[in-house]
Scaffold this active site. Structure first.
Site, PDB file in Angstrom:
ATOM      1  CG  LEU A 179       0.674   4.149 -15.634  1.00 15.19           C
ATOM      2  CD1 LEU A 179       0.702   5.508 -15.628  1.00 15.19           C
ATOM      3  CD2 LEU A 179       1.907   3.518 -14.926  1.00 15.19           C
ATOM      4  NE  ARG A 201      -2.563  -8.578  -3.093  1.00 15.93           N
ATOM      5  CZ  ARG A 201      -3.131  -8.912  -4.420  1.00 15.93           C
ATOM      6  NH1 ARG A 201      -4.138  -9.303  -4.492  1.00 15.93           N
ATOM      7  NH2 ARG A 201      -2.369  -8.455  -5.544  1.00 15.93           N
ATOM      8  CB  THR A 231      -2.495  -5.112  -7.114  1.00 12.87           C
ATOM      9  OG1 THR A 231      -1.735  -6.031  -7.867  1.00 12.87           O
ATOM     10  CG2 THR A 231      -3.722  -5.804  -6.717  1.00 12.87           C
ATOM     11  CB  ALA A 234      -9.859 -14.020  -0.070  1.00 10.99           C
ATOM     12  N   GLY A 248       3.995  -3.103 -17.374  1.00  9.93           N
ATOM     13  CA  GLY A 248       3.371  -4.003 -18.430  1.00  9.93           C
ATOM     14  C   GLY A 248       1.998  -4.269 -18.395  1.00  9.93           C
ATOM     15  N   GLY A 260      -9.576 -12.730   5.948  1.00  6.42           N
ATOM     16  CA  GLY A 260      -9.085 -11.735   6.146  1.00  6.42           C
ATOM     17  C   GLY A 260      -9.734 -10.519   5.340  1.00  6.42           C
ATOM     18  CG  HIS A 290     -22.039  16.958  21.302  1.00  7.86           C
ATOM     19  ND1 HIS A 290     -22.016  15.836  21.459  1.00  7.86           N
ATOM     20  CD2 HIS A 290     -23.366  17.587  21.272  1.00  7.86           C
ATOM     21  CE1 HIS A 290     -23.390  15.619  21.705  1.00  7.86           C
ATOM     22  NE2 HIS A 290     -24.211  16.742  21.668  1.00  7.86           N
TER      23      HIS A 290
END
Length: 460
Positions: free
Chosen positions: A38, A268, A41, A265, A34, A177, A439
């Site tokens: 696509l 969640r 989050t 923050a 919705g 965090g 290396h």
């Protein structure tokens, strides 16, 4: 209307990957989303836009250090709208790419918000679809703080902090965090004064303590200020800005901080509301996570759940692994996710990467272990690039089996992959150390840390 073998609710990383894999396995699949785009989050307001801004801000911040290379840069400036435009184009291109993958694999996209009115039914608007199996992959959203209103103008969630059109003079980040440190560093690099406020007495809860201290030290050198052991009580607004009232944890003392913007923050939480789960009798835990068994099945037959809305690490790649394993088991195959070998990465400078057990967890469990460490200061590639902050830390049992690995340093998110593979395949520190590493390369620090765990460090 034909019955779908599987309807996936949510088009984020876990959902769209599960839908594609199910289609590859011969199922008739639809995915309901919705958001209007696509990727969930992660792609829209999380992993991808934050990394785009971290990259842009890093390039600007690097200009201040080029003089040590004999390079003089004058007149550099910041165009925040252009920076945001680049970020938005990346997001748009990737969301369109998922749509292409759906068409390529025969996954039907149903646009709208879904609910589950009854077993085997998914309702989207006025339409009801029948499904043999339903997979909930609705992800997560920022956790609010009681009494604090997030308006996305002055008091921001991560979504608002990814869309600022100017650099704030003074940004206070509440929460030390992953999200708080990444977005705090974005705006600090661009010129904001950034203070990170954290309730605990440390940054990056859950990360190995020693590595977290290295990260805090390095981030402090790069401009972030930390106020640990403080709880946010209130945010007052006036014509001149914001005033935060903080409590010193355990000290019965108040402090005040002024700010232009505040980023909340503090974590969640799962997105499960509006699905009708309570009416169906789907079991949730006290935090709202959907309870599932080891096949991702909920308490209701035919309904499954994966990703951020079930217990476990809230990571996009973990959700993808969940999704693949779930649909493979639905198809009769042997799906499996080893959560002990799911890595986590903080994309600050320096990066922080971790997999497996921390030293604190091993001590608490009474497990015998050895520690191998190697500082990037002693790595020739790190010295040549000037990226010497941090170290590699490896934890192994008496037989050399790797129990955990933790990195604070440049490219840590890439370097951890070798140790994830070693843990997955049961390789020992001796086997990693005996592998020839190029290396000069940052990866030599991984080899040296494994040698150190054996008491055989060469360059430490």
């Amino acid at each position: 209307m034909s019955i779908y073998d599987l309807i996936v609710i949510g088009g984020g990383p876990g959902g769209y990957v599960a839908a594609i894999r199910a289609a590859q396995l011969g199922m008739k699949v639809a995915c309901v989303e919705g958001r209007g785009a696509l990727g969930g989050t992660c792609l829209n307001v999380g992993c991808i836009p934050s990394k785009a801004l971290l990259t842009s801000s890093a390039k600007y911040a690097e200009l201040a250090h080029l003089s040590s290379h004999g390079i003089a840069v004058e007149g550099a400036s910041i165009d925040v709208p252009s920076m945001m435009g680049r970020k938005d184009k990346i997001v748009g291109d990737l969301t369109k790419g998922i749509g292409f993958l759906f068409k390529k694999n025969g996954v039907e996209l149903i646009e709208g918000w879904a609910s589950i009115p009854a077993d085997g039914q998914v309702q989207v608007g006025d339409d009801t679809y029948e499904a043999k199996n339903i997979l909930i992959a609705t992800g997560s959203e920022p956790t609010p703080l009681n009494g604090i209103e997030i308006d996305e103008q002055d008091v921001l969630s991560s979504t608002g902090a990814l869309a600022l059109d100017t650099v704030p003079d003074h940004l206070v980040v509440v929460g030390a965090g992953v999200i708080g440190l990444e977005l705090g560093q974005v705006w600090a690099r661009l010129g904001a004064k950034v203070i990170v406020v954290e309730y605990l007495d440390r940054v990056l809860p859950g990360i190995d303590g020693e590595i977290a201290k290295l990260a805090q030290r390095a981030l402090s050198k790069r401009g972030l200020k930390f106020q640990l052991g403080r709880a946010l009580k209130t945010i007052g607004k006036s014509e001149t800005g914001l005033t935060l009232t903080l409590d010193r944890v355990g000290k019965d003392k108040e402090e005040m901080i002024e700010a232009d913007k505040v980023l909340i923050a503090v974590g969640r939480r799962p997105v499960t509301r509006g699905l009708g789960l309570e009416d169906l009798g789907v079991a949730l835990d006290p935090c709202g996570f959907i309870q599932v068994d080891n096949t991702f099945r909920t308490s209701i037959p035919g309904i499954y759940a994966i990703g951020d809305c079930v217990p476990g690490p809230m990571l996009a790649h973990k959700a993808e692994e969940d999704g693949v394993a779930c649909v493979e088991m639905l198809a009769g195959e042997a799906g499996h996710v080893d959560y002990n070998t799911v890595p986590g990465v903080v994309y600050t400078d320096p990066e922080v990467a971790s997999v497996g057990q921390t030293e604190e967890a091993l001590k608490e469990a009474g497990i015998e272990y050895s520690v191998g460490k190697f500082a990037f200061m002693a790595n020739s590639r790190a010295r040549s690039t000037g990226e010497t902050d941090g170290a590699v830390k490896v934890l192994a049992d008496p037989n050399g089996k790797i129990l955990g690995a933790h990195i604070c340093g440049a490219h840590g998110g890439d370097l951890i992959a070798e140790l994830v593979l070693a843990m997955t395949k049961g390789a020992t520190v001796a086997e990693v150390a005996s592998t020839c590493h190029a290396h000069p390369a940052m990866g030599e620090a991984v080899k040296e840390a494994c040698l150190d765990a054996m008491g055989r460090a060469i360059h430490a």
